[in-house]
Design a protein around this motif. Sequence first.
Motif, mmCIF file in Angstrom:
data_model
loop_
_atom_site.group_PDB
_atom_site.id
_atom_site.type_symbol
_atom_site.label_atom_id
_atom_site.label_comp_id
_atom_site.label_asym_id
_atom_site.label_seq_id
_atom_site.Cartn_x
_atom_site.Cartn_y
_atom_site.Cartn_z
ATOM 1 N N THR A 1 0.801 -1.231 0.000
ATOM 2 C CA THR A 1 0.000 0.000 0.000
ATOM 3 C C THR A 1 0.832 1.278 0.000
ATOM 4 O OG1 THR A 1 -0.130 -0.070 2.418
ATOM 5 C CG2 THR A 1 -1.963 -1.051 1.194
ATOM 6 N N GLN A 2 2.158 1.158 0.044
ATOM 7 C CA GLN A 2 2.927 2.403 0.201
ATOM 8 C C GLN A 2 2.892 3.274 -1.040
ATOM 9 O OE1 GLN A 2 6.973 1.913 1.254
ATOM 10 N NE2 GLN A 2 7.388 0.385 -0.293
ATOM 11 N N LYS A 3 2.581 2.694 -2.178
ATOM 12 C CA LYS A 3 2.424 3.560 -3.362
ATOM 13 C C LYS A 3 1.000 4.077 -3.493
ATOM 14 C CE LYS A 3 6.472 2.301 -5.861
ATOM 15 N NZ LYS A 3 7.105 1.134 -6.471
ATOM 16 N N GLY A 4 0.126 3.616 -2.648
ATOM 17 C CA GLY A 4 -1.237 4.130 -2.661
ATOM 18 C C GLY A 4 -2.268 3.036 -2.439
ATOM 19 N N LEU A 5 -3.478 3.480 -2.177
ATOM 20 C CA LEU A 5 -4.588 2.552 -1.961
ATOM 21 C C LEU A 5 -5.261 2.305 -3.314
ATOM 22 C CD1 LEU A 5 -5.801 1.384 0.714
ATOM 23 C CD2 LEU A 5 -7.554 3.156 0.514
ATOM 24 N N PRO A 6 -5.590 1.048 -3.633
ATOM 25 C CA PRO A 6 -6.228 0.785 -4.935
ATOM 26 C C PRO A 6 -7.534 1.571 -5.086
ATOM 27 C CG PRO A 6 -5.614 -1.277 -3.836
ATOM 28 C CD PRO A 6 -5.396 -0.174 -2.846
ATOM 29 N N ARG A 7 -7.752 2.105 -6.278
ATOM 30 C CA ARG A 7 -9.011 2.801 -6.545
ATOM 31 C C ARG A 7 -9.988 1.816 -7.157
ATOM 32 N NH1 ARG A 7 -4.495 5.265 -6.333
ATOM 33 N NH2 ARG A 7 -4.404 5.628 -8.559
ATOM 34 N N THR A 8 -10.554 1.030 -6.282
ATOM 35 C CA THR A 8 -11.521 0.029 -6.667
ATOM 36 C C THR A 8 -12.505 -0.052 -5.500
ATOM 37 O OG1 THR A 8 -11.732 -2.278 -7.360
ATOM 38 C CG2 THR A 8 -10.039 -1.803 -5.740
ATOM 39 N N PRO A 9 -13.773 -0.386 -5.752
ATOM 40 C CA PRO A 9 -14.778 -0.250 -4.690
ATOM 41 C C PRO A 9 -14.399 -0.905 -3.359
ATOM 42 C CG PRO A 9 -15.867 -0.642 -6.759
ATOM 43 C CD PRO A 9 -14.393 -0.733 -7.040
ATOM 44 N N GLN A 10 -13.683 -2.020 -3.416
ATOM 45 C CA GLN A 10 -13.275 -2.677 -2.168
ATOM 46 C C GLN A 10 -11.753 -2.774 -2.094
ATOM 47 O OE1 GLN A 10 -15.813 -6.352 -2.098
ATOM 48 N NE2 GLN A 10 -16.933 -5.144 -0.561
ATOM 49 N N PRO A 11 -11.103 -1.640 -1.790
ATOM 50 C CA PRO A 11 -9.633 -1.618 -1.861
ATOM 51 C C PRO A 11 -8.948 -2.582 -0.893
ATOM 52 C CG PRO A 11 -10.465 0.366 -0.788
ATOM 53 C CD PRO A 11 -11.649 -0.352 -1.361
ATOM 54 N N TYR A 12 -9.535 -2.756 0.290
ATOM 55 C CA TYR A 12 -8.892 -3.644 1.270
ATOM 56 C C TYR A 12 -9.037 -5.107 0.854
ATOM 57 C CZ TYR A 12 -9.160 0.762 3.765
ATOM 58 O OH TYR A 12 -9.059 2.089 4.093
ATOM 59 N N HIS A 13 -10.180 -5.413 0.236
ATOM 60 C CA HIS A 13 -10.364 -6.772 -0.295
ATOM 61 C C HIS A 13 -9.386 -7.016 -1.439
ATOM 62 C CE1 HIS A 13 -14.365 -7.672 1.674
ATOM 63 N NE2 HIS A 13 -14.176 -6.399 1.957
ATOM 64 N N PHE A 14 -9.171 -5.974 -2.242
ATOM 65 C CA PHE A 14 -8.240 -6.080 -3.369
ATOM 66 C C PHE A 14 -6.827 -6.410 -2.870
ATOM 67 C CE2 PHE A 14 -5.327 -4.452 -6.543
ATOM 68 C CZ PHE A 14 -5.910 -4.810 -7.738
ATOM 69 N N ILE A 15 -6.390 -5.681 -1.847
ATOM 70 C CA ILE A 15 -5.061 -5.941 -1.266
ATOM 71 C C ILE A 15 -5.008 -7.354 -0.699
ATOM 72 C CG2 ILE A 15 -3.462 -5.283 0.586
ATOM 73 C CD1 ILE A 15 -4.870 -2.423 0.339
ATOM 74 N N ALA A 16 -6.082 -7.724 0.006
ATOM 75 C CA ALA A 16 -6.131 -9.049 0.625
ATOM 76 C C ALA A 16 -5.996 -10.135 -0.431
ATOM 77 C CB ALA A 16 -7.437 -9.216 1.401
ATOM 78 N N SER A 17 -6.684 -9.988 -1.552
ATOM 79 C CA SER A 17 -6.611 -11.055 -2.546
ATOM 80 C C SER A 17 -5.237 -11.079 -3.207
ATOM 81 C CB SER A 17 -7.753 -10.947 -3.564
ATOM 82 O OG SER A 17 -7.477 -9.932 -4.475
ATOM 83 N N GLU A 18 -4.611 -9.898 -3.384
ATOM 84 C CA GLU A 18 -3.243 -9.875 -3.922
ATOM 85 C C GLU A 18 -2.259 -10.586 -3.007
ATOM 86 O OE1 GLU A 18 -1.942 -5.867 -4.717
ATOM 87 O OE2 GLU A 18 -2.004 -6.361 -6.861
ATOM 88 N N LEU A 19 -2.469 -10.427 -1.718
ATOM 89 C CA LEU A 19 -1.533 -11.003 -0.742
ATOM 90 C C LEU A 19 -1.996 -12.368 -0.237
ATOM 91 C CD1 LEU A 19 -0.769 -7.817 1.429
ATOM 92 C CD2 LEU A 19 0.557 -8.730 -0.489
#
Lengths: 147, 173
Positions: free
Chosen positions: B26-44
């Motif tokens: 997330t240090q380059k920014g938060l994803p601009r997608t309706p569920q950004p935390y879910h997006f990060i979670a699925s990436e990781l």
Amino acid sequence: MDNLDRLIINTLQDGFPICDNPYAVVAQDIGTNENELIQRIDSLLDEGLLSRFGPMFNADKMGGAFTLCAMTVPKEHFEQIANYVNSFDEVAHNYEREHTLNMWFVVGTEKPEQIDAVLDSIQSHTGLVVHNMPKQEEFFIKLKFNV
Amino acid sequence: MSELNIKYDNDALLLDDVDYRIIHATQKGLPRTPQPYHFIASELELDAGDVMQRIQRMQDIGVIRRIGAVPNHYALGFHGNGMTVWDVPDEYAHDVGAQVGALDFVSHCYLRPRHLPDWPYNLFAMVHGRDRDEVNAKMENISELLGSQCRGHSVLYSSRILKKTGLRITERR
């Protein structure tokens, strides 16, 4: 930049929710919709009106060491010394300022003792005094630019 | 953009490897997608609830100052950015710093050591305005506010950015 952009910039400086659909929550608060908000943030970033959107990390809470340093650099050697100082990966920012102390830079390292090694190298290579000004206390309320 | 290889001791911290993976993602920014935390979670390959809890915790302990937008003040028309510096007697420094840091035109405010005789100032406050006149006027406001609690002040304008790579935290190995 229209009023909605201004509202978005001002609102997003106050924080952002941690929940399933945070954009929808903010959009509702400011009277727009989720898609519009996301597109606006993208455009503001693309246009450079926002430099960043996301978590702001407090690096020195993570164990690293940071300090601000200042030097008085003679005009005739300024470029050469700037290049030398900038050649250190540990130097994150460097500004020329209008003052007797005319070079101001930030050094960040993994461990506190590595700061001294960088400053010692710069002092011995340049023969100039590096004033080390680590922060002793921080007053961080919020960054807030009303636009 | 060059990256600083900042890595940290396990025992120095309240953070574990999963936290660092989230920081890195997330240090380059938060994803601009309706569920950004879910997006990060699925990436990781993590659970979204876990990611949100960890981000909340990092915010609670101050590792994350806040989540939000950083305006580019120059692009927004704040062309005057002055580093104002103040010589405040040590006994007042904490209170004065809190007072100055709370002003809405001050972004960063720190106490730092003096380097006498070259440098008598111990309080640093970045002041932003449309131009230098506005910054100077705001500095005078601060000066009036501090009154006799301040022995001297100055403002330093940057004439050139020599380097601005920023600090980047790399993933721990």
